[in-house]
Design an enzyme around this catalytic site. Sequence first.
Site, PDB file in Angstrom:
ATOM      1  N   GLU A  50       0.801  -1.230   0.000  1.00  0.00           N
ATOM      2  CA  GLU A  50       0.000   0.000   0.000  1.00  0.00           C
ATOM      3  C   GLU A  50       0.834   1.280   0.000  1.00  0.00           C
ATOM      4  O   GLU A  50       0.333   2.354   0.325  1.00  0.00           O
ATOM      5  CB  GLU A  50      -0.993   0.012   1.171  1.00  0.00           C
TER       6      GLU A  50
ATOM      7  N   TYR B 230       3.373   2.059   1.949  1.00  0.00           N
ATOM      8  CA  TYR B 230       3.967   2.443   3.229  1.00  0.00           C
ATOM      9  C   TYR B 230       5.485   2.202   3.189  1.00  0.00           C
ATOM     10  O   TYR B 230       6.036   1.811   2.174  1.00  0.00           O
ATOM     11  CB  TYR B 230       3.304   1.677   4.373  1.00  0.00           C
TER      12      TYR B 230
ATOM     13  N   ARG C 229       2.332  -8.707   4.421  1.00  0.00           N
ATOM     14  CA  ARG C 229       1.448  -8.200   3.357  1.00  0.00           C
ATOM     15  C   ARG C 229       2.318  -7.695   2.222  1.00  0.00           C
ATOM     16  O   ARG C 229       2.955  -6.638   2.313  1.00  0.00           O
ATOM     17  CB  ARG C 229       0.527  -7.103   3.888  1.00  0.00           C
TER      18      ARG C 229
ATOM     19  N   HIS D  24      -1.587   3.680  -1.924  1.00  0.00           N
ATOM     20  CA  HIS D  24      -2.647   4.659  -1.681  1.00  0.00           C
ATOM     21  C   HIS D  24      -2.598   5.792  -2.706  1.00  0.00           C
ATOM     22  O   HIS D  24      -3.612   6.451  -2.958  1.00  0.00           O
ATOM     23  CB  HIS D  24      -2.526   5.228  -0.269  1.00  0.00           C
TER      24      HIS D  24
ATOM     25  N   GLN E  60     -15.859   6.186   4.725  1.00  0.00           N
ATOM     26  CA  GLN E  60     -16.052   7.525   5.274  1.00  0.00           C
ATOM     27  C   GLN E  60     -15.739   7.630   6.762  1.00  0.00           C
ATOM     28  O   GLN E  60     -15.371   8.705   7.238  1.00  0.00           O
ATOM     29  CB  GLN E  60     -17.486   7.990   5.003  1.00  0.00           C
TER      30      GLN E  60
END
Length: 385
Positions: A30, A32, A81, A119, A208
């Site tokens: 992702e 990171y 991951r 992301h 959200q």
Amino acid sequence: GIHDTISDFVRCAALAKQAGYDGVEIMGSEGYLINQFLVTKTNHRDDEYGGPDFVNRMRFAVDIVRETRSALGSDFIIIFRLSMLDLVEDGSSWEEIKILAQAIEDAGATIINTGIGWHEARVPTIATSVPRASFSWVTRKMRDEKIVSVPLCATNRINAPHVADDIIARGDADLISMARPFLADPDIVRKSREGDVDDINTCIACNQACLDHAFIGRTASCLVNPLACHETELSVEEDSMPPEERLTVGVVGAGPAGMAFATTAATIGHRVVLYDKSGEIGGQFNMAKRIPGKEEFHETIRYFRHRLSKLERAGKVEMKLGTEIQFSDMEFLGDVEDGVDRWIVAAGVDPRIPPIPGFDHPNVLSYIDVLRLGKPVGRKVAIIG
């Protein structure tokens, strides 16, 4: 320096073990920190942890896994991951991903989970518009090539037990990873095991209250389950309201807010009468669910329909759909014997009409005209707002 950072990862895993956890997941995807070491786009180092050689760039990830395994022993679960599909320019190649997977297994990982997209990627990977289980093929590709022998885990937009079952049944993965669905309903596994799948409050992938909150430092929660991460502050226990304090509550509006209040109040012991001038529950979710990419909104209505039906059978909720309530009705029902003690108005909103000249032209439609009333829309459309 970098060795201190590696030690920090190990220490976090050690603290998790000390706290009673069976294992940890090391986040190598992702976009990171660990993921950033893997690609030249973000790794500009020229030492043993950088440069053109991928073996150097993956050293950080491998050292973290190896030192964690060394410190915590063979019986501690280490999930890594692994970003198997970066979806960014100059991301890892498939060959590099396979090399890293093998190295991570050799370093002591118990399970390899599938990471999809940084992301920063412009390709949606977890939003509600992404079809369910869209990326299980990536895990399947790694599995079919027999790159590693440890179990491989599929993830991303797997929000229902039958979706997970299908992935396993067709051989896409050995395991399934879920996160947001447990915020939406922490009892999802128990309900699935007991066959009560209609009672599962399904994650609609809106992001959200979970990711959007986390990214700005707010407590993560869930739009369809506001109790998530607030369990020590809020409590909804069945029939917890003392009998002498129980009320008859009238709820005006069977949209999401009205349904949520009605089910909560009835669960803790109040008697609820739920009114809506429409003949169906759901409010404006009934329009939202018709929009391509928002089909998951069906699930929230299905969940509340099931919950309200159970409470109605138990005599805790009375449904009065197709009934419009005026203020005079509220006054009258509040005065009669065995009437309504308190009113909750959850009537929703009316669309805002912008003061634009020509808004009353026949060619101008509101979203209600289109989604609820089905008025035809031309081939060329300008959308305001």
